[in-house]
Motif scaffolding. Sequence first.
Motif, mmCIF file in Angstrom:
data_model
loop_
_atom_site.group_PDB
_atom_site.id
_atom_site.type_symbol
_atom_site.label_atom_id
_atom_site.label_comp_id
_atom_site.label_asym_id
_atom_site.label_seq_id
_atom_site.Cartn_x
_atom_site.Cartn_y
_atom_site.Cartn_z
ATOM 1 N N LEU B 131 -48.026 -49.168 -21.598
ATOM 2 C CA LEU B 131 -47.683 -49.748 -20.306
ATOM 3 C C LEU B 131 -48.900 -50.264 -19.269
ATOM 4 C CD1 LEU B 131 -46.473 -46.654 -18.458
ATOM 5 C CD2 LEU B 131 -45.078 -48.408 -18.393
ATOM 6 N N ILE B 132 -48.191 -51.530 -18.858
ATOM 7 C CA ILE B 132 -49.970 -52.494 -18.694
ATOM 8 C C ILE B 132 -49.426 -52.685 -16.813
ATOM 9 C CG2 ILE B 132 -50.284 -54.913 -18.399
ATOM 10 C CD1 ILE B 132 -49.504 -54.670 -21.122
ATOM 11 N N LEU B 133 -50.444 -52.381 -16.058
ATOM 12 C CA LEU B 133 -50.281 -51.946 -15.048
ATOM 13 C C LEU B 133 -51.133 -53.053 -14.289
ATOM 14 C CD1 LEU B 133 -50.455 -48.573 -13.958
ATOM 15 C CD2 LEU B 133 -48.768 -49.887 -13.620
ATOM 16 N N GLY B 134 -50.642 -53.981 -12.912
ATOM 17 C CA GLY B 134 -51.536 -55.545 -13.281
ATOM 18 C C GLY B 134 -52.046 -56.179 -13.502
ATOM 19 N N ASP B 135 -53.097 -56.873 -13.457
ATOM 20 C CA ASP B 135 -53.036 -57.793 -15.503
ATOM 21 C C ASP B 135 -54.079 -56.944 -16.078
ATOM 22 O OD1 ASP B 135 -54.567 -59.725 -12.835
ATOM 23 O OD2 ASP B 135 -55.467 -58.420 -13.778
ATOM 24 N N SER B 136 -55.084 -56.506 -15.698
ATOM 25 C CA SER B 136 -55.979 -55.323 -16.631
ATOM 26 C C SER B 136 -56.335 -54.257 -17.084
ATOM 27 C CB SER B 136 -57.464 -55.686 -15.988
ATOM 28 O OG SER B 136 -57.245 -55.315 -14.816
ATOM 29 N N LEU B 137 -54.511 -53.096 -16.707
ATOM 30 C CA LEU B 137 -55.119 -51.539 -16.893
ATOM 31 C C LEU B 137 -53.433 -51.901 -17.389
ATOM 32 C CD1 LEU B 137 -56.959 -49.399 -16.429
ATOM 33 C CD2 LEU B 137 -55.084 -49.331 -14.316
ATOM 34 N N LEU B 139 -52.338 -48.808 -20.179
ATOM 35 C CA LEU B 139 -52.033 -47.723 -20.508
ATOM 36 C C LEU B 139 -50.950 -47.140 -21.374
ATOM 37 C CD1 LEU B 139 -51.181 -46.178 -16.186
ATOM 38 C CD2 LEU B 139 -53.322 -46.585 -17.881
ATOM 39 N N ARG B 140 -51.335 -46.052 -22.549
ATOM 40 C CA ARG B 140 -50.431 -45.567 -23.460
ATOM 41 C C ARG B 140 -49.566 -44.750 -23.281
ATOM 42 N NH1 ARG B 140 -55.083 -43.532 -27.069
ATOM 43 N NH2 ARG B 140 -53.036 -42.448 -28.710
ATOM 44 N N THR B 141 -48.376 -45.184 -23.133
ATOM 45 C CA THR B 141 -47.304 -44.765 -22.539
ATOM 46 C C THR B 141 -47.563 -43.341 -22.712
ATOM 47 O OG1 THR B 141 -45.773 -47.059 -23.133
ATOM 48 C CG2 THR B 141 -44.889 -45.004 -22.462
ATOM 49 N N PRO B 142 -47.702 -42.881 -24.377
ATOM 50 C CA PRO B 142 -47.705 -41.275 -24.706
ATOM 51 C C PRO B 142 -48.803 -41.117 -24.030
ATOM 52 C CG PRO B 142 -47.713 -42.928 -26.685
ATOM 53 C CD PRO B 142 -47.692 -43.686 -25.530
ATOM 54 N N GLN B 143 -49.707 -41.313 -23.498
ATOM 55 C CA GLN B 143 -50.303 -40.541 -22.515
ATOM 56 C C GLN B 143 -50.239 -40.228 -21.239
ATOM 57 O OE1 GLN B 143 -54.227 -42.368 -23.336
ATOM 58 N NE2 GLN B 143 -54.825 -41.193 -24.567
ATOM 59 N N VAL B 144 -49.510 -41.463 -20.855
ATOM 60 C CA VAL B 144 -48.966 -41.119 -19.264
ATOM 61 C C VAL B 144 -47.679 -40.342 -19.336
ATOM 62 C CG1 VAL B 144 -47.532 -42.467 -17.844
ATOM 63 C CG2 VAL B 144 -49.123 -43.649 -19.281
ATOM 64 N N LEU B 145 -46.805 -40.157 -20.955
ATOM 65 C CA LEU B 145 -46.342 -39.273 -20.643
ATOM 66 C C LEU B 145 -46.228 -37.957 -20.626
ATOM 67 C CD1 LEU B 145 -43.557 -40.541 -22.840
ATOM 68 C CD2 LEU B 145 -42.805 -39.860 -21.147
ATOM 69 N N ALA B 146 -48.191 -37.719 -21.665
ATOM 70 C CA ALA B 146 -48.506 -36.139 -21.543
ATOM 71 C C ALA B 146 -48.358 -35.719 -20.445
ATOM 72 C CB ALA B 146 -49.710 -36.682 -22.567
ATOM 73 N N PHE B 147 -49.527 -37.090 -19.090
ATOM 74 C CA PHE B 147 -49.507 -36.482 -18.169
ATOM 75 C C PHE B 147 -48.652 -36.014 -16.905
ATOM 76 C CE2 PHE B 147 -51.189 -37.657 -13.706
ATOM 77 C CZ PHE B 147 -52.961 -37.115 -14.231
ATOM 78 N N ALA B 148 -47.594 -36.695 -17.071
ATOM 79 C CA ALA B 148 -46.640 -36.480 -16.406
ATOM 80 C C ALA B 148 -46.221 -35.351 -16.568
ATOM 81 C CB ALA B 148 -45.548 -37.121 -16.763
ATOM 82 N N GLY B 149 -46.104 -35.052 -17.571
ATOM 83 C CA GLY B 149 -45.740 -33.816 -18.260
ATOM 84 C C GLY B 149 -46.188 -32.123 -18.301
ATOM 85 N N SER B 150 -48.010 -32.122 -17.712
ATOM 86 C CA SER B 150 -48.745 -31.259 -17.073
ATOM 87 C C SER B 150 -48.558 -31.671 -15.946
ATOM 88 C CB SER B 150 -50.177 -32.242 -17.999
ATOM 89 O OG SER B 150 -50.689 -33.105 -17.034
ATOM 90 N N LEU B 151 -48.461 -32.758 -15.107
ATOM 91 C CA LEU B 151 -48.865 -32.179 -14.252
ATOM 92 C C LEU B 151 -46.910 -31.476 -13.505
ATOM 93 C CD1 LEU B 151 -48.568 -35.264 -11.361
ATOM 94 C CD2 LEU B 151 -49.310 -32.931 -11.330
ATOM 95 N N LEU B 152 -45.504 -31.847 -14.296
ATOM 96 C CA LEU B 152 -44.571 -31.362 -13.880
ATOM 97 C C LEU B 152 -44.376 -29.481 -14.258
ATOM 98 C CD1 LEU B 152 -42.535 -32.781 -13.315
ATOM 99 C CD2 LEU B 152 -41.695 -32.623 -15.728
ATOM 100 N N LEU B 153 -45.269 -29.444 -15.631
ATOM 101 C CA LEU B 153 -45.402 -27.996 -15.579
ATOM 102 C C LEU B 153 -46.205 -27.315 -14.600
ATOM 103 C CD1 LEU B 153 -44.346 -26.689 -18.758
ATOM 104 C CD2 LEU B 153 -46.390 -26.476 -19.218
#
Lengths: 325, 288
Positions: B131-137, B139-153
Amino acid sequence: MRPDFFQFLRSPLLWIPVAIAACLPWGLSAYHLAIGTLALLYVSLALAWNVVGGIAGQISLANSVFVGTGALLASALYIRLGIDMWFGMVIAAAVSAILGVFMSLLDARFRLGHLSFALVTLAFAEIGELVVAGTDFLGGASGLDLPKDHGRFWLFEFGGGPGYFWAALVLALICLVVNQAILSSRLGYYLRALRDNEDAAQAIGIELFRSKATGMAISAALSSVAGTLFARYSNFVDPTLLASPNLTIEIVLIATIGGLGTPLGPLIAALVLIPVGEILRGQFGGTLPGLHFFLYGVLIIVVVLTSPQGIVPRLLSLRRRFRRA
Amino acid sequence: MTELLIQTVVQGLLVGGGYALVALSLGLTYNVSGIINFAHGDFLTLAMYLALALQTAWALDPYVSTVITFPLLFVSGVALYWFLLRPVARSQLLMVIQLTLGVTFVLQNGILMVFGGQPVRVPSDWEASLLILGDSLFLRTPQVLAFAGSLLLALLLWIVLDHTETGRRIRAVHQNPRAAALMGIDVPRVRTLTFGVGIGIQAIAGALLIPGTPIEPGQGFRYTVIPLMALVMGGLSDFRGIYLAAILIGVTEALGTVFVSGTSGMIVPYALFVLVLLLRPQGLFRRA
């Protein structure tokens, strides 16, 4: 020191097995002698752990740090700076003891009982592994090679199989005597009182930190010396073997299977389990790596569920019952 | 420099989310049963290897195979508590710790015997996705999913614990098992089921952590130690504290790895742990 300690020192039950063991190098093949040496080194490690884990009743998971310090620091001092390994052994033991006291200090501050001690020591075990991997002086992740052994005793060289077997026997004997000495001295009573009821023990004036730190320092120094001997014996220090928490768990499990608190349990368990494990590894190492560890795991589960005091005390009480009947 | 800093912190947040997931499930089992399960991380390893087996056998994506691994781990958690831990739960804490260490050896070496010791990667369709945010950030999609998953849980856990009858029972068992039993709560049952859920969550954590991470049989210990540190730093029974502490460990680990040379950077989280123990032994976010 209670008189039964001197009785123990004079007892033929101690010296006859030692004398028989000392004759073993003339009767065993090189392979079996190597297994015997390893078993004796584990006896030392299990007995050193018993001071903290058994007598003081605290689960220490940092013994790999002490073994690693003894092995790596003494070897590195010898290889890099030319410091005699006898001296290196003493330095490493002192460093280990200081580390042990520091861990006791953290534990005394953060009083959650057994849990906090297990955690603090576990964190140190992990730190130790990482420090070793990141320090070139200690050989980093690839380990240290020691120069060839020429049998020069003053340089901590014991010249081949039999020499190391005797050295390991002497060390195991020292660890046994230290265990017995602690048990029949003031310190042993303090530690056992703290183990059984910390608050009551402190209420009658036993100093928590001083007693536990002393026990920890002794345990750490003995483990460290065993590490130094192990390093010189194998001529190569493998950090993944000696500085990893797995070694600690192995020691803990062996000591617990045998029975904690008395020296006899860890002693016999190491003498039985290490040879069995080594032979299993020799037979199945290629096809089923880890089988002997798997069996240790199963064994400890069975022991905790059926006779939590350990196998050796269990057998002794069975024998007593049998005699009475 | 600031770009690298932001990238590192974000990376750390994401990794911390993964740790938080494991730490929360560890916290759940600890608080209800009073037992620290030193084999907790090894169940995560088990879940990951099960996902690997399912992927090799039927080409199931790890995210999908959770449908199978969750019930399996739930059952093994229930069995662990009922057959091994419950009988010794009343004896010395030392013995219980030893028992879970034994389970560690059994799991680790069982996996070693079945799958071998080489680190492996579980192929996943998501592995390379960014996942690319702005022009320099980046993010690896699986890690974003893992983070979202942990928040959800974490959210789910909070809702269940704080706002449902089941949660009330679980909290009652945690606060006072005797009184809970007197109120007609079947304490062993609550403990067993909670243990099952706690271990079961490892299946979800495993699926979320798998993409891009090589797995090996001996990794379990690390996945026990780091969540344990988060548990203690967070204050043992304060789930928000545990979550934040896990994130903090993730961030310090990422910062340490990037800005301190070599493997010594990985020591930073442990040093933080020792520091917290020295300065705030009651937990980071708790009032003394």
